[in-house]
Design a protein around this motif. Structure first.
Motif, PDB file in Angstrom:
ATOM      1  N   ALA A 139       0.831  -1.203   0.000  1.00 27.76           N
ATOM      2  CA  ALA A 139       0.000   0.000   0.000  1.00 27.76           C
ATOM      3  C   ALA A 139       0.864   1.252   0.000  1.00 27.76           C
ATOM      4  O   ALA A 139       0.433   2.300  -0.463  1.00 27.76           O
ATOM      5  CB  ALA A 139      -0.927  -0.001   1.208  1.00 27.76           C
ATOM      6  N   GLN A 140       2.072   1.176   0.553  1.00 28.43           N
ATOM      7  CA  GLN A 140       2.969   2.317   0.562  1.00 28.43           C
ATOM      8  C   GLN A 140       3.750   2.378  -0.752  1.00 28.43           C
ATOM      9  O   GLN A 140       4.101   1.341  -1.324  1.00 28.43           O
ATOM     10  CB  GLN A 140       3.944   2.227   1.733  1.00 28.43           C
ATOM     11  N   PRO A 141       4.010   3.556  -1.245  1.00 25.93           N
ATOM     12  CA  PRO A 141       4.771   3.659  -2.506  1.00 25.93           C
ATOM     13  C   PRO A 141       6.194   3.172  -2.316  1.00 25.93           C
ATOM     14  O   PRO A 141       6.811   3.367  -1.272  1.00 25.93           O
ATOM     15  CB  PRO A 141       4.718   5.160  -2.820  1.00 25.93           C
ATOM     16  N   THR A 142       6.712   2.524  -3.344  1.00 23.83           N
ATOM     17  CA  THR A 142       8.078   2.037  -3.283  1.00 23.83           C
ATOM     18  C   THR A 142       9.049   3.182  -3.483  1.00 23.83           C
ATOM     19  O   THR A 142       8.685   4.295  -3.883  1.00 23.83           O
ATOM     20  CB  THR A 142       8.299   0.967  -4.354  1.00 23.83           C
ATOM     21  N   LEU A 143      10.311   2.896  -3.206  1.00 20.98           N
ATOM     22  CA  LEU A 143      11.328   3.925  -3.361  1.00 20.98           C
ATOM     23  C   LEU A 143      11.484   4.322  -4.826  1.00 20.98           C
ATOM     24  O   LEU A 143      11.724   5.498  -5.142  1.00 20.98           O
ATOM     25  CB  LEU A 143      12.665   3.419  -2.793  1.00 20.98           C
ATOM     26  N   VAL A 144      11.313   3.353  -5.729  1.00 18.42           N
ATOM     27  CA  VAL A 144      11.403   3.658  -7.154  1.00 18.42           C
ATOM     28  C   VAL A 144      10.311   4.638  -7.567  1.00 18.42           C
ATOM     29  O   VAL A 144      10.545   5.603  -8.306  1.00 18.42           O
ATOM     30  CB  VAL A 144      11.313   2.362  -7.976  1.00 18.42           C
ATOM     31  N   GLU A 145       9.083   4.396  -7.074  1.00 21.33           N
ATOM     32  CA  GLU A 145       7.982   5.294  -7.405  1.00 21.33           C
ATOM     33  C   GLU A 145       8.233   6.698  -6.834  1.00 21.33           C
ATOM     34  O   GLU A 145       7.947   7.703  -7.492  1.00 21.33           O
ATOM     35  CB  GLU A 145       6.675   4.731  -6.871  1.00 21.33           C
ATOM     36  N   ALA A 164      17.943  12.212  -2.451  1.00 17.53           N
ATOM     37  CA  ALA A 164      17.884  11.577  -1.132  1.00 17.53           C
ATOM     38  C   ALA A 164      17.534  12.584  -0.042  1.00 17.53           C
ATOM     39  O   ALA A 164      16.756  12.293   0.882  1.00 17.53           O
ATOM     40  CB  ALA A 164      19.222  10.906  -0.814  1.00 17.53           C
ATOM     41  N   GLU A 165      18.077  13.796  -0.136  1.00 20.55           N
ATOM     42  CA  GLU A 165      17.779  14.816   0.868  1.00 20.55           C
ATOM     43  C   GLU A 165      16.312  15.223   0.826  1.00 20.55           C
ATOM     44  O   GLU A 165      15.647  15.375   1.874  1.00 20.55           O
ATOM     45  CB  GLU A 165      18.675  16.031   0.650  1.00 20.55           C
ATOM     46  N   ALA A 166      15.773  15.402  -0.395  1.00 19.69           N
ATOM     47  CA  ALA A 166      14.369  15.810  -0.526  1.00 19.69           C
ATOM     48  C   ALA A 166      13.432  14.714  -0.026  1.00 19.69           C
ATOM     49  O   ALA A 166      12.457  14.977   0.703  1.00 19.69           O
ATOM     50  CB  ALA A 166      14.062  16.154  -1.975  1.00 19.69           C
ATOM     51  N   LEU A 167      13.706  13.455  -0.380  1.00 24.67           N
ATOM     52  CA  LEU A 167      12.849  12.352   0.077  1.00 24.67           C
ATOM     53  C   LEU A 167      12.994  12.145   1.584  1.00 24.67           C
ATOM     54  O   LEU A 167      12.035  11.755   2.260  1.00 24.67           O
ATOM     55  CB  LEU A 167      13.212  11.068  -0.676  1.00 24.67           C
ATOM     56  N   THR A 184      19.058   3.085  -6.986  1.00 27.88           N
ATOM     57  CA  THR A 184      17.731   3.104  -7.612  1.00 27.88           C
ATOM     58  C   THR A 184      17.744   3.917  -8.907  1.00 27.88           C
ATOM     59  O   THR A 184      17.139   3.529  -9.927  1.00 27.88           O
ATOM     60  CB  THR A 184      16.714   3.692  -6.632  1.00 27.88           C
ATOM     61  N   LEU A 185      18.423   5.066  -8.894  1.00 25.92           N
ATOM     62  CA  LEU A 185      18.506   5.891 -10.105  1.00 25.92           C
ATOM     63  C   LEU A 185      19.241   5.168 -11.227  1.00 25.92           C
ATOM     64  O   LEU A 185      18.852   5.228 -12.408  1.00 25.92           O
ATOM     65  CB  LEU A 185      19.198   7.213  -9.770  1.00 25.92           C
ATOM     66  N   GLU A 186      20.311   4.455 -10.875  1.00 27.41           N
ATOM     67  CA  GLU A 186      21.049   3.714 -11.893  1.00 27.41           C
ATOM     68  C   GLU A 186      20.193   2.597 -12.480  1.00 27.41           C
ATOM     69  O   GLU A 186      20.255   2.304 -13.686  1.00 27.41           O
ATOM     70  CB  GLU A 186      22.342   3.148 -11.295  1.00 27.41           C
ATOM     71  N   ASN A 219      12.968  -4.952  -8.476  1.00 28.34           N
ATOM     72  CA  ASN A 219      14.412  -5.183  -8.386  1.00 28.34           C
ATOM     73  C   ASN A 219      15.103  -4.064  -7.631  1.00 28.34           C
ATOM     74  O   ASN A 219      15.986  -4.285  -6.816  1.00 28.34           O
ATOM     75  CB  ASN A 219      15.003  -5.313  -9.794  1.00 28.34           C
ATOM     76  N   ALA A 220      14.722  -2.807  -7.917  1.00 32.56           N
ATOM     77  CA  ALA A 220      15.366  -1.678  -7.243  1.00 32.56           C
ATOM     78  C   ALA A 220      14.986  -1.629  -5.772  1.00 32.56           C
ATOM     79  O   ALA A 220      15.809  -1.273  -4.946  1.00 32.56           O
ATOM     80  CB  ALA A 220      14.957  -0.372  -7.918  1.00 32.56           C
ATOM     81  N   GLU A 221      13.757  -2.003  -5.450  1.00 38.41           N
ATOM     82  CA  GLU A 221      13.352  -1.969  -4.051  1.00 38.41           C
ATOM     83  C   GLU A 221      14.078  -3.018  -3.248  1.00 38.41           C
ATOM     84  O   GLU A 221      14.355  -2.864  -2.062  1.00 38.41           O
ATOM     85  CB  GLU A 221      11.835  -2.197  -3.955  1.00 38.41           C
ATOM     86  N   GLY A 222      14.437  -4.117  -3.899  1.00 35.60           N
ATOM     87  CA  GLY A 222      15.170  -5.165  -3.186  1.00 35.60           C
ATOM     88  C   GLY A 222      16.542  -4.740  -2.802  1.00 35.60           C
ATOM     89  O   GLY A 222      17.155  -5.294  -1.893  1.00 35.60           O
ATOM     90  N   ALA A 223      17.090  -3.707  -3.485  1.00 35.93           N
ATOM     91  CA  ALA A 223      18.438  -3.228  -3.131  1.00 35.93           C
ATOM     92  C   ALA A 223      18.430  -2.375  -1.904  1.00 35.93           C
ATOM     93  O   ALA A 223      19.470  -2.025  -1.376  1.00 35.93           O
ATOM     94  CB  ALA A 223      19.023  -2.427  -4.298  1.00 35.93           C
ATOM     95  N   ASP A 224      17.227  -2.013  -1.411  1.00 33.11           N
ATOM     96  CA  ASP A 224      17.128  -1.149  -0.215  1.00 33.11           C
ATOM     97  C   ASP A 224      16.719  -1.999   0.969  1.00 33.11           C
ATOM     98  O   ASP A 224      15.550  -2.279   1.171  1.00 33.11           O
ATOM     99  CB  ASP A 224      16.086  -0.059  -0.481  1.00 33.11           C
ATOM    100  N   PRO A 225      17.648  -2.488   1.756  1.00 34.62           N
ATOM    101  CA  PRO A 225      17.262  -3.343   2.893  1.00 34.62           C
ATOM    102  C   PRO A 225      16.524  -2.604   3.949  1.00 34.62           C
ATOM    103  O   PRO A 225      15.817  -3.177   4.749  1.00 34.62           O
ATOM    104  CB  PRO A 225      18.617  -3.863   3.410  1.00 34.62           C
ATOM    105  N   ALA A 226      16.707  -1.272   4.056  1.00 28.54           N
ATOM    106  CA  ALA A 226      16.065  -0.529   5.123  1.00 28.54           C
ATOM    107  C   ALA A 226      14.647  -0.195   4.803  1.00 28.54           C
ATOM    108  O   ALA A 226      13.890   0.217   5.667  1.00 28.54           O
ATOM    109  CB  ALA A 226      16.850   0.764   5.412  1.00 28.54           C
TER     110      ALA A 226
END
Length: 227
Positions: A139-145, A164-167, A184-186, A219-226
């Motif tokens: 339900a929460q938006p992913t980091l990619v979104e 990163a600072e803005a988010l 994620t950007l890459e 795939n990009a969200e999986g790179a963010d363990p936090a």
């Protein structure tokens, strides 16, 4: 006569000296006793003052004064002397017969209600379908979104640190890290979801015209363990 006058005069001078010393000693002793009497009188006055205060406090608190135990004189015998107490012990008293107490009518017992079991409540809870944890997370938006949405709202390229600072300011609970945002950007660039441009040694990103496929988001969200 002059020969006897010498010893008498010497003896008289000794008595005078002794009497003078005794008088001085007597005066000193009187001063000492007077000082002790004065100190004792001050102590007595202080005790009397405290006694008066304690009496007033006892009256204010309503405490009854302890009654002095009356001393009863021993009975006298016929010969005038004190009579010895009777050494005979009184015999055991017979207990008085107890009257049987009237019986009270037994109170009617209310019908016992069956104890409510906790099983129906558990059955109700188990009957309600529980939302899977993955559904809540989705339900929460992913980091990619979030990254793509932020780049789409900007009119000029942004670096990974700026994104990163803005988010991080907008979503402080997500603990956004610059390293994860750069990854994620890459990934977006690799999936044609974003464009990368260099200005000197700095790298800036802009959103692509067409959004990246949903598989890239996973795939990009999986790179963010936090996250």
């Amino acid at each position: 006569m002059p020969e006897t006058a010498g010893p008498v005069t010497e003896l008289a001078s000794q008595y005078v000296s002794q009497v003078t010393k005794d008088l001085e000693q007597n005066v000193k002793e009187q001063d000492r006793v007077t000082a002790e009497i004065a100190a004792l009188q001050e102590r007595l006055a202080a005790l009397q003052h405290d006694h008066a205060i304690l009496l007033n406090m006892r009256q204010a608190l309503g405490i009854a004064a302890p009654a002095a135990a009356a001393v009863v004189p021993a009975p006298r015998g016929k010969d005038g002397g004190a009579r010895r107490p009777d050494t005979k012990k009184p015999g055991p008293k017979k207990p008085a017969a107890k009257k049987p107490a009237p019986r009270k009518p037994a109170a009617k017992k209310a019908p016992a209600q069956p104890a409510q079991s906790a099983e129906p409540a558990q059955a109700k809870e188990s009957a309600q379908p529980k939302e899977p944890a993955q559904a809540k997370e989705s339900a929460q938006p992913t980091l990619v979104e979030l990254v793509r949405r932020y780049l789409a709202e900007q009119n000029e390229p942004r670096s990974a640190a700026e994104v990163a600072e803005a988010l991080g300011r907008t979503y402080p609970e997500r603990a956004v890290q610059t390293k994860v945002v750069r990854t994620t950007l890459e990934n977006l660039v690799a999936r044609n979801g974003a464009h990368r441009s260099k200005q000197g040694s700095s790298v800036f990103y802009t959103v692509a015209a067409e959004p990246a496929p949903e598989e890239t988001a996973g795939n990009a969200e999986g790179a963010d363990p936090a996250q």
